[in-house]
Design a protein around this motif. Sequence first.
Motif, PDB file in Angstrom:
ATOM      1  N   LEU A 153     -10.258  12.020  -8.611  1.00 34.52           N
ATOM      2  CA  LEU A 153      -9.424  11.081  -7.871  1.00 34.52           C
ATOM      3  C   LEU A 153     -10.653  10.364  -6.818  1.00 34.52           C
TER       4      LEU A 153
ATOM      5  N   VAL B 118      -4.833   9.735   0.760  1.00 32.47           N
ATOM      6  CA  VAL B 118      -5.676   8.621   0.123  1.00 32.47           C
ATOM      7  C   VAL B 118      -4.722   7.310   0.256  1.00 32.47           C
TER       8      VAL B 118
ATOM      9  N   LYS C   1      -7.680   2.558  -4.858  1.00 33.97           N
ATOM     10  CA  LYS C   1      -8.240   3.339  -3.746  1.00 33.97           C
ATOM     11  C   LYS C   1      -9.041   2.580  -2.702  1.00 33.97           C
ATOM     12  N   GLU C   2      -8.417   2.485  -1.481  1.00 38.01           N
ATOM     13  CA  GLU C   2      -9.007   1.771  -0.434  1.00 38.01           C
ATOM     14  C   GLU C   2      -9.813   2.704   0.687  1.00 38.01           C
TER      15      GLU C   2
ATOM     16  N   CYS D 141      -2.698   1.584  -8.864  1.00 36.28           N
ATOM     17  CA  CYS D 141      -3.229   1.704  -7.594  1.00 36.28           C
ATOM     18  C   CYS D 141      -4.854   1.407  -7.480  1.00 36.28           C
TER      19      CYS D 141
ATOM     20  N   ALA E 280     -10.029   7.036   1.866  1.00 39.19           N
ATOM     21  CA  ALA E 280      -9.519   8.527   1.652  1.00 39.19           C
ATOM     22  C   ALA E 280      -9.921   9.169   3.138  1.00 39.19           C
TER      23      ALA E 280
ATOM     24  N   ALA F  92      -4.081   3.496  -0.684  1.00 36.82           N
ATOM     25  CA  ALA F  92      -4.421   2.716  -2.039  1.00 36.82           C
ATOM     26  C   ALA F  92      -3.558   1.432  -1.736  1.00 36.82           C
TER      27      ALA F  92
ATOM     28  N   ARG G  17       0.951  -1.035   0.015  1.00 37.17           N
ATOM     29  CA  ARG G  17      -0.067  -0.035  -0.110  1.00 37.17           C
ATOM     30  C   ARG G  17       0.958   1.148  -0.030  1.00 37.17           C
TER      31      ARG G  17
ATOM     32  N   SER H  60     -11.734   4.642  -8.373  1.00 42.68           N
ATOM     33  CA  SER H  60     -11.015   3.935  -7.148  1.00 42.68           C
ATOM     34  C   SER H  60      -9.483   3.740  -8.019  1.00 42.68           C
TER      35      SER H  60
END
Length: 168
Positions: A64, A131, A119-120, A117, A122, A133, A49, A68
């Motif tokens: 963004l 962010v 995104k998981e 990446c 934010a 990711a 990550r 994701s």
Amino acid sequence: MLREATDSLVRDAFSRIASTVAVVGVAHGGALHAMTVTSFASLSMDPPRLLVCVAKTARTHAALAARSAFALNVLAECQEGPALRFATSGGSAYTGEDLQLVGGVPVVPDAAVTLLCHKEKAHDEGDHDIVVARITAVHLTDSSPLLHHRRAFTAVGTPRADRRPLTA
């Protein structure tokens, strides 16, 4: 001696910390969006990550936030042009000569490192979002990274007198 942390003094302090220059690329609304960043870091190796800090006022922030998938492109020392192009104000969409789609996300051709990446999370932190990711794919080259130090672009090992100014 320590002084009160004014905006000007904090900006000057952060300018003295050498940072690697990267471009975040994201596809949204039928357009390619990108922005230059220096606030990013590895976060975890298991799972892999990273984190990237994005100003809420950045023109690419909304794209963004809506998507994701994105790319973090660590620029090569010869890529001052893209660093400046993606850092300037104006429209947020770019052409195919600036960015290329790989895996559905825009990447900077010939970047020193490209990380695709997902995104998981934010996190809302003041005037930025952090962010988080997961890194899903990696492309490496032998290029040295472009650095930013004391408001100028530089390369690894470049003597101070030879550094190139960020602004004219």
